[in-house]
Design a protein around this motif. Structure first.
Motif, PDB file in Angstrom:
ATOM      1  N   ALA A  88      -9.327  13.470  11.832  1.00 45.41           N
ATOM      2  CA  ALA A  88      -9.751  12.533  10.796  1.00 45.41           C
ATOM      3  C   ALA A  88      -8.839  12.712   9.590  1.00 45.41           C
ATOM      4  O   ALA A  88      -8.624  13.834   9.138  1.00 45.41           O
ATOM      5  CB  ALA A  88     -11.204  12.788  10.414  1.00 45.41           C
ATOM      6  N   ASP A  89      -8.291  11.609   9.098  1.00 40.77           N
ATOM      7  CA  ASP A  89      -7.440  11.634   7.921  1.00 40.77           C
ATOM      8  C   ASP A  89      -8.079  10.798   6.820  1.00 40.77           C
ATOM      9  O   ASP A  89      -8.475   9.654   7.055  1.00 40.77           O
ATOM     10  CB  ASP A  89      -6.053  11.038   8.212  1.00 40.77           C
ATOM     11  N   VAL A  90      -8.162  11.374   5.615  1.00 42.86           N
ATOM     12  CA  VAL A  90      -8.659  10.653   4.447  1.00 42.86           C
ATOM     13  C   VAL A  90      -7.450  10.217   3.651  1.00 42.86           C
ATOM     14  O   VAL A  90      -6.500  10.985   3.475  1.00 42.86           O
ATOM     15  CB  VAL A  90      -9.570  11.553   3.575  1.00 42.86           C
ATOM     16  N   ALA A  91      -7.456   8.971   3.182  1.00 42.49           N
ATOM     17  CA  ALA A  91      -6.357   8.457   2.363  1.00 42.49           C
ATOM     18  C   ALA A  91      -6.920   7.743   1.140  1.00 42.49           C
ATOM     19  O   ALA A  91      -7.898   6.997   1.253  1.00 42.49           O
ATOM     20  CB  ALA A  91      -5.485   7.480   3.164  1.00 42.49           C
ATOM     21  N   VAL A  92      -6.312   8.016  -0.002  1.00 39.27           N
ATOM     22  CA  VAL A  92      -6.600   7.217  -1.202  1.00 39.27           C
ATOM     23  C   VAL A  92      -5.375   6.353  -1.432  1.00 39.27           C
ATOM     24  O   VAL A  92      -4.236   6.771  -1.192  1.00 39.27           O
ATOM     25  CB  VAL A  92      -6.912   8.081  -2.457  1.00 39.27           C
ATOM     26  N   PHE A  93      -5.602   5.132  -1.873  1.00 40.83           N
ATOM     27  CA  PHE A  93      -4.499   4.208  -2.118  1.00 40.83           C
ATOM     28  C   PHE A  93      -4.171   4.216  -3.595  1.00 40.83           C
ATOM     29  O   PHE A  93      -5.064   4.285  -4.433  1.00 40.83           O
ATOM     30  CB  PHE A  93      -4.858   2.814  -1.616  1.00 40.83           C
ATOM     31  N   ILE A  94      -2.876   4.149  -3.891  1.00 45.63           N
ATOM     32  CA  ILE A  94      -2.397   4.270  -5.280  1.00 45.63           C
ATOM     33  C   ILE A  94      -1.449   3.144  -5.608  1.00 45.63           C
ATOM     34  O   ILE A  94      -0.883   2.508  -4.727  1.00 45.63           O
ATOM     35  CB  ILE A  94      -1.691   5.631  -5.489  1.00 45.63           C
ATOM     36  N   ASP A  95      -1.280   2.923  -6.887  1.00 42.74           N
ATOM     37  CA  ASP A  95      -0.234   2.035  -7.381  1.00 42.74           C
ATOM     38  C   ASP A  95       0.869   2.895  -7.940  1.00 42.74           C
ATOM     39  O   ASP A  95       0.612   3.837  -8.685  1.00 42.74           O
ATOM     40  CB  ASP A  95      -0.776   1.102  -8.487  1.00 42.74           C
ATOM     41  N   GLY A 110      -2.920  13.595 -11.280  1.00 40.72           N
ATOM     42  CA  GLY A 110      -2.016  14.609 -11.811  1.00 40.72           C
ATOM     43  C   GLY A 110      -0.555  14.199 -11.727  1.00 40.72           C
ATOM     44  O   GLY A 110       0.280  14.636 -12.529  1.00 40.72           O
ATOM     45  N   LEU A 111      -0.239  13.353 -10.743  1.00 44.12           N
ATOM     46  CA  LEU A 111       1.129  12.842 -10.592  1.00 44.12           C
ATOM     47  C   LEU A 111       1.349  11.566 -11.402  1.00 44.12           C
ATOM     48  O   LEU A 111       2.439  10.998 -11.377  1.00 44.12           O
ATOM     49  CB  LEU A 111       1.427  12.563  -9.115  1.00 44.12           C
ATOM     50  N   GLY A 112       0.306  11.100 -12.090  1.00 44.92           N
ATOM     51  CA  GLY A 112       0.424   9.913 -12.927  1.00 44.92           C
ATOM     52  C   GLY A 112       0.183   8.598 -12.217  1.00 44.92           C
ATOM     53  O   GLY A 112       0.484   7.533 -12.755  1.00 44.92           O
ATOM     54  N   LEU A 115       0.811  -1.212   0.000  1.00 42.17           N
ATOM     55  CA  LEU A 115       0.000   0.000   0.000  1.00 42.17           C
ATOM     56  C   LEU A 115       0.848   1.267   0.000  1.00 42.17           C
ATOM     57  O   LEU A 115       1.789   1.400   0.780  1.00 42.17           O
ATOM     58  CB  LEU A 115      -0.910   0.036   1.224  1.00 42.17           C
ATOM     59  N   TYR A 116       0.484   2.157  -0.883  1.00 45.92           N
ATOM     60  CA  TYR A 116       0.974   3.533  -0.878  1.00 45.92           C
ATOM     61  C   TYR A 116      -0.268   4.397  -0.778  1.00 45.92           C
ATOM     62  O   TYR A 116      -1.282   4.119  -1.426  1.00 45.92           O
ATOM     63  CB  TYR A 116       1.722   3.877  -2.164  1.00 45.92           C
ATOM     64  N   ALA A 117      -0.195   5.455   0.029  1.00 46.29           N
ATOM     65  CA  ALA A 117      -1.375   6.294   0.221  1.00 46.29           C
ATOM     66  C   ALA A 117      -1.009   7.768   0.100  1.00 46.29           C
ATOM     67  O   ALA A 117       0.072   8.191   0.514  1.00 46.29           O
ATOM     68  CB  ALA A 117      -1.981   6.034   1.587  1.00 46.29           C
ATOM     69  N   LEU A 118      -1.920   8.518  -0.458  1.00 42.17           N
ATOM     70  CA  LEU A 118      -1.898   9.973  -0.389  1.00 42.17           C
ATOM     71  C   LEU A 118      -2.963  10.342   0.629  1.00 42.17           C
ATOM     72  O   LEU A 118      -4.103   9.869   0.537  1.00 42.17           O
ATOM     73  CB  LEU A 118      -2.247  10.597  -1.740  1.00 42.17           C
ATOM     74  N   SER A 119      -2.609  11.170   1.612  1.00 39.72           N
ATOM     75  CA  SER A 119      -3.587  11.479   2.655  1.00 39.72           C
ATOM     76  C   SER A 119      -3.621  12.964   2.981  1.00 39.72           C
ATOM     77  O   SER A 119      -2.657  13.697   2.752  1.00 39.72           O
ATOM     78  CB  SER A 119      -3.299  10.668   3.915  1.00 39.72           C
ATOM     79  N   LEU A 120      -4.760  13.364   3.513  1.00 44.10           N
ATOM     80  CA  LEU A 120      -5.006  14.734   3.961  1.00 44.10           C
ATOM     81  C   LEU A 120      -5.882  14.692   5.198  1.00 44.10           C
ATOM     82  O   LEU A 120      -6.760  13.824   5.310  1.00 44.10           O
ATOM     83  CB  LEU A 120      -5.784  15.513   2.898  1.00 44.10           C
ATOM     84  N   PRO A 121      -5.690  15.641   6.105  1.00 41.81           N
ATOM     85  CA  PRO A 121      -6.642  15.750   7.209  1.00 41.81           C
ATOM     86  C   PRO A 121      -7.989  16.243   6.685  1.00 41.81           C
ATOM     87  O   PRO A 121      -8.050  16.987   5.709  1.00 41.81           O
ATOM     88  CB  PRO A 121      -6.014  16.779   8.149  1.00 41.81           C
ATOM     89  N   HIS A 122      -9.051  15.798   7.347  1.00 37.97           N
ATOM     90  CA  HIS A 122     -10.401  16.244   6.991  1.00 37.97           C
ATOM     91  C   HIS A 122     -11.023  16.852   8.239  1.00 37.97           C
ATOM     92  O   HIS A 122     -11.078  16.207   9.284  1.00 37.97           O
ATOM     93  CB  HIS A 122     -11.249  15.066   6.504  1.00 37.97           C
TER      94      HIS A 122
END
Length: 160
Positions: free
Chosen positions: A152-159, A125-127, A98-105
């Protein structure tokens, strides 16, 4: 953080999370009381070979695009270590590499989709290619006065 016209904008954080074994209970829609469901999961795990750690998390199986929170399919639970064993009412899933991009919500539940969209757009945008699931982690950060500040942190998982 980046300052734009006097406003601080938090940049998404890219983090390698490795492998995750997640123990959770299903909820149709955003649960009315995720903390109670999380406590139920922890109680069911007590005394078995799975040891919970980290914050209570909600894993969602599809993007929230244009859907009301009542239509989101999710699991409420915690990360665990240990050998997989059957626990009544608890689903156990493994996620790899797992790799994640996350931000606080910091807004209401109905605005989680906006945070998800910001992260998704940034990743694209980062490909990066998005995985179909995403996470909301509910934590408490202890302040200097001893009180807990809910985070609260939101994370999307990326490849990658």
């Amino acid at each position: 953080m980046v300052a734009l016209q006097g406003v601080l904008v938090v940049e998404p954080l890219l983090k390698r999370e490795g492998n995750l074994r997640f123990a959770g209970m299903s909820s149709v829609g955003y649960p009315a009381d995720p903390m109670a469901l999380g406590a139920d999961v922890r109680e069911r795990l007590a005394g078995v070979a799975l040891v919970p750690y980290g914050p209570l998390s909600l894993l969602f199986s599809v993007a929230p695009d244009e859907l009301a929170p009542t239509a989101w399919d999710c699991q409420v639970g915690v990360a665990v270590t240990g050998q997989p064993v059957a626990v009544a009412g608890v689903m156990l899933e493994d996620y790899r590499n797992l790799y994640a991009l996350s931000l606080p919500h910091s807004g209401p539940v109905r605005d989680l989709g906006l945070t998800h969209r910001r992260l998704s757009d940034h990743a694209k945008g980062l490909g990066y290619r998005l995985r179909p699931y995403w996470r909301l982690a509910l934590r408490g950060r202890r302040l200097a006065d001893g009180n807990l500040l809910p985070v609260a942190d939101v994370a999307v998982f990326i490849d990658r």
